[in-house]
Design a protein around this motif. Structure first.
Motif, PDB file in Angstrom:
ATOM      1  N   ALA A  12       0.834  -1.205   0.000  1.00 47.38           N
ATOM      2  CA  ALA A  12       0.000   0.000   0.000  1.00 47.38           C
ATOM      3  C   ALA A  12       0.871   1.258   0.000  1.00 47.38           C
ATOM      4  O   ALA A  12       0.583   2.221  -0.726  1.00 47.38           O
ATOM      5  CB  ALA A  12      -0.940  -0.006   1.209  1.00 47.38           C
ATOM      6  N   LEU A  13       1.938   1.259   0.798  1.00 50.24           N
ATOM      7  CA  LEU A  13       2.847   2.405   0.834  1.00 50.24           C
ATOM      8  C   LEU A  13       3.572   2.571  -0.500  1.00 50.24           C
ATOM      9  O   LEU A  13       3.739   3.698  -0.988  1.00 50.24           O
ATOM     10  CB  LEU A  13       3.847   2.237   1.984  1.00 50.24           C
ATOM     11  N   LEU A  14       3.982   1.461  -1.115  1.00 47.30           N
ATOM     12  CA  LEU A  14       4.618   1.532  -2.432  1.00 47.30           C
ATOM     13  C   LEU A  14       3.660   2.124  -3.463  1.00 47.30           C
ATOM     14  O   LEU A  14       4.058   2.974  -4.272  1.00 47.30           O
ATOM     15  CB  LEU A  14       5.082   0.133  -2.864  1.00 47.30           C
ATOM     16  N   ARG A  15       2.416   1.695  -3.418  1.00 46.08           N
ATOM     17  CA  ARG A  15       1.418   2.246  -4.350  1.00 46.08           C
ATOM     18  C   ARG A  15       1.214   3.744  -4.100  1.00 46.08           C
ATOM     19  O   ARG A  15       1.140   4.535  -5.044  1.00 46.08           O
ATOM     20  CB  ARG A  15       0.090   1.506  -4.192  1.00 46.08           C
ATOM     21  N   GLU A  16       1.128   4.103  -2.832  1.00 50.08           N
ATOM     22  CA  GLU A  16       0.933   5.511  -2.468  1.00 50.08           C
ATOM     23  C   GLU A  16       2.050   6.389  -3.027  1.00 50.08           C
ATOM     24  O   GLU A  16       1.817   7.547  -3.378  1.00 50.08           O
ATOM     25  CB  GLU A  16       0.878   5.620  -0.938  1.00 50.08           C
ATOM     26  N   HIS A  17       3.249   5.835  -3.136  1.00 45.06           N
ATOM     27  CA  HIS A  17       4.398   6.619  -3.608  1.00 45.06           C
ATOM     28  C   HIS A  17       4.734   6.363  -5.078  1.00 45.06           C
ATOM     29  O   HIS A  17       5.819   6.731  -5.534  1.00 45.06           O
ATOM     30  CB  HIS A  17       5.594   6.358  -2.701  1.00 45.06           C
ATOM     31  N   GLY A  18       3.813   5.745  -5.814  1.00 46.32           N
ATOM     32  CA  GLY A  18       3.938   5.668  -7.265  1.00 46.32           C
ATOM     33  C   GLY A  18       4.642   4.463  -7.851  1.00 46.32           C
ATOM     34  O   GLY A  18       4.865   4.416  -9.062  1.00 46.32           O
ATOM     35  N   ALA A  19       4.999   3.471  -7.053  1.00 46.81           N
ATOM     36  CA  ALA A  19       5.747   2.320  -7.580  1.00 46.81           C
ATOM     37  C   ALA A  19       4.937   1.503  -8.572  1.00 46.81           C
ATOM     38  O   ALA A  19       5.502   0.881  -9.478  1.00 46.81           O
ATOM     39  CB  ALA A  19       6.224   1.429  -6.435  1.00 46.81           C
ATOM     40  N   GLU A  20       3.612   1.509  -8.432  1.00 52.59           N
ATOM     41  CA  GLU A  20       2.765   0.710  -9.312  1.00 52.59           C
ATOM     42  C   GLU A  20       2.759   1.248 -10.741  1.00 52.59           C
ATOM     43  O   GLU A  20       2.589   0.491 -11.691  1.00 52.59           O
ATOM     44  CB  GLU A  20       1.339   0.672  -8.757  1.00 52.59           C
ATOM     45  N   GLY A  21       2.982   2.542 -10.911  1.00 52.42           N
ATOM     46  CA  GLY A  21       2.977   3.132 -12.246  1.00 52.42           C
ATOM     47  C   GLY A  21       4.354   3.438 -12.802  1.00 52.42           C
ATOM     48  O   GLY A  21       4.468   3.996 -13.895  1.00 52.42           O
ATOM     49  N   MET A  22       5.393   3.093 -12.064  1.00 48.77           N
ATOM     50  CA  MET A  22       6.753   3.419 -12.483  1.00 48.77           C
ATOM     51  C   MET A  22       7.308   2.300 -13.375  1.00 48.77           C
ATOM     52  O   MET A  22       7.440   1.166 -12.933  1.00 48.77           O
ATOM     53  CB  MET A  22       7.638   3.595 -11.250  1.00 48.77           C
ATOM     54  N   PRO A  23       7.632   2.603 -14.639  1.00 48.41           N
ATOM     55  CA  PRO A  23       8.174   1.570 -15.523  1.00 48.41           C
ATOM     56  C   PRO A  23       9.491   0.998 -14.979  1.00 48.41           C
ATOM     57  O   PRO A  23      10.314   1.722 -14.403  1.00 48.41           O
ATOM     58  CB  PRO A  23       8.417   2.315 -16.841  1.00 48.41           C
ATOM     59  N   HIS A  24       9.661  -0.289 -15.187  1.00 49.07           N
ATOM     60  CA  HIS A  24      10.846  -1.006 -14.713  1.00 49.07           C
ATOM     61  C   HIS A  24      10.959  -2.268 -15.561  1.00 49.07           C
ATOM     62  O   HIS A  24       9.937  -2.778 -16.018  1.00 49.07           O
ATOM     63  CB  HIS A  24      10.668  -1.347 -13.227  1.00 49.07           C
ATOM     64  N   PRO A  25      12.176  -2.782 -15.770  1.00 50.43           N
ATOM     65  CA  PRO A  25      12.282  -4.025 -16.550  1.00 50.43           C
ATOM     66  C   PRO A  25      11.352  -5.113 -16.000  1.00 50.43           C
ATOM     67  O   PRO A  25      11.293  -5.338 -14.802  1.00 50.43           O
ATOM     68  CB  PRO A  25      13.752  -4.417 -16.385  1.00 50.43           C
ATOM     69  N   GLY A  26      10.590  -5.707 -16.885  1.00 51.83           N
ATOM     70  CA  GLY A  26       9.655  -6.738 -16.470  1.00 51.83           C
ATOM     71  C   GLY A  26       8.305  -6.184 -16.059  1.00 51.83           C
ATOM     72  O   GLY A  26       7.499  -6.894 -15.479  1.00 51.83           O
ATOM     73  N   THR A  28       6.485  -3.033 -13.966  1.00 52.85           N
ATOM     74  CA  THR A  28       6.550  -1.838 -13.135  1.00 52.85           C
ATOM     75  C   THR A  28       7.512  -2.079 -11.974  1.00 52.85           C
ATOM     76  O   THR A  28       7.868  -3.234 -11.681  1.00 52.85           O
ATOM     77  CB  THR A  28       5.168  -1.492 -12.551  1.00 52.85           C
ATOM     78  N   LEU A  29       7.873  -1.001 -11.323  1.00 51.71           N
ATOM     79  CA  LEU A  29       8.724  -1.143 -10.145  1.00 51.71           C
ATOM     80  C   LEU A  29       8.039  -2.017  -9.105  1.00 51.71           C
ATOM     81  O   LEU A  29       8.681  -2.893  -8.515  1.00 51.71           O
ATOM     82  CB  LEU A  29       9.066   0.231  -9.556  1.00 51.71           C
ATOM     83  N   LEU A  30       6.750  -1.832  -8.884  1.00 52.17           N
ATOM     84  CA  LEU A  30       6.052  -2.638  -7.886  1.00 52.17           C
ATOM     85  C   LEU A  30       6.093  -4.121  -8.257  1.00 52.17           C
ATOM     86  O   LEU A  30       6.323  -4.973  -7.395  1.00 52.17           O
ATOM     87  CB  LEU A  30       4.606  -2.176  -7.706  1.00 52.17           C
ATOM     88  N   ALA A  31       5.896  -4.443  -9.518  1.00 51.86           N
ATOM     89  CA  ALA A  31       5.953  -5.853  -9.942  1.00 51.86           C
ATOM     90  C   ALA A  31       7.344  -6.432  -9.680  1.00 51.86           C
ATOM     91  O   ALA A  31       7.477  -7.562  -9.183  1.00 51.86           O
ATOM     92  CB  ALA A  31       5.587  -5.973 -11.415  1.00 51.86           C
ATOM     93  N   HIS A  32       8.392  -5.661  -9.991  1.00 47.19           N
ATOM     94  CA  HIS A  32       9.765  -6.105  -9.729  1.00 47.19           C
ATOM     95  C   HIS A  32       9.982  -6.349  -8.232  1.00 47.19           C
ATOM     96  O   HIS A  32      10.502  -7.392  -7.831  1.00 47.19           O
ATOM     97  CB  HIS A  32      10.759  -5.066 -10.247  1.00 47.19           C
ATOM     98  N   LEU A  33       9.574  -5.399  -7.419  1.00 46.90           N
ATOM     99  CA  LEU A  33       9.780  -5.510  -5.979  1.00 46.90           C
ATOM    100  C   LEU A  33       9.047  -6.719  -5.404  1.00 46.90           C
ATOM    101  O   LEU A  33       9.580  -7.426  -4.541  1.00 46.90           O
ATOM    102  CB  LEU A  33       9.335  -4.217  -5.284  1.00 46.90           C
ATOM    103  N   ASP A  34       7.850  -6.976  -5.904  1.00 45.84           N
ATOM    104  CA  ASP A  34       7.106  -8.130  -5.410  1.00 45.84           C
ATOM    105  C   ASP A  34       7.775  -9.435  -5.858  1.00 45.84           C
ATOM    106  O   ASP A  34       7.823 -10.396  -5.095  1.00 45.84           O
ATOM    107  CB  ASP A  34       5.651  -8.079  -5.865  1.00 45.84           C
TER     108      ASP A  34
END
Length: 189
Positions: A12-26, A28-34
């Motif tokens: 939830a905190l990652l989403r609040e700070h934009g990780a879900e919409g941040m492009p990243h290899p593979g 989004t950043l949130l997908a990578h972190l998970d």
């Protein structure tokens, strides 16, 4: 520690700070972190390291400059994932890779904090955690992006071979699986 509750709050905190919409290899950043958190779980990492894996990019890193939270707000992340996991996130983010990677496997490793400029020898456990987190992060990038693996695979394999004493057997098996070209597995036990 209730990892499932802490994981949900951290996401939830990652989403609040934009990780879900941040492009990243593979993706989004949130997908990578998970994926990093999930792989650490598969490796049998303790809950604090799994949470640090999920949140390792909160303060940016030497290889990923975008910070989701400034350092003066570390207490916000600690309130969600706990003090030990947050300290691991800071440690990972603070690494001056050029100054620290070469000696990390040494008992008297000189770790340079890129935020403070200070240098000190971290504990064995801290170096092991750092090596695991670095391996899982880079292996996820190598899995997600063939061009990344082609460009960096050989140098990552050399680095993780040097760090072998710090890596768990599960991490080392993944290193070999992802980075060793087929047919060249002999000699890397």
């Amino acid at each position: 520690m209730d990892i499932s509750g802490s994981t949900k709050e951290a996401v939830a905190l990652l989403r609040e700070h934009g990780a879900e919409g941040m492009p990243h290899p593979g993706g989004t950043l949130l997908a990578h972190l998970d994926r990093v958190r999930q792989r650490l779980s598969q490796w049998g990492a303790r809950p604090e390291l799994q949470l640090a894996g999920l949140c390792h990019a909160f303060y940016g890193t030497d290889g990923f400059a975008h910070a989701l939270l400034p350092l003066d707000r570390r207490s916000e992340l600690a309130a969600v994932i706990g003090a030990e996991a947050e300290e691991l996130v800071y440690f990972y983010a603070s690494c001056d890779r050029g100054a620290s990677y070469a000696t990390l496997a040494d008992g008297d490793a000189a770790f340079r904090d890129r935020f403070t400029g200070g240098t000190y020898p971290p504990s064995l456990r801290r170096r092991q955690d750092f090596a695991e987190l670095t391996a899982v992060n880079e292996l996820d990038l190598a899995r997600a992006d063939g061009a990344f693996r082609t460009r960096h695979g050989a140098s990552l394999l050399r680095l993780f071979t040097q760090w072998r004493p710090l890596l768990s057997d599960a991490a080392w098996a993944d290193v070999r699986d992802v980075l060793v070209p087929r047919g060249e597995e002999l000699g890397l036990s």
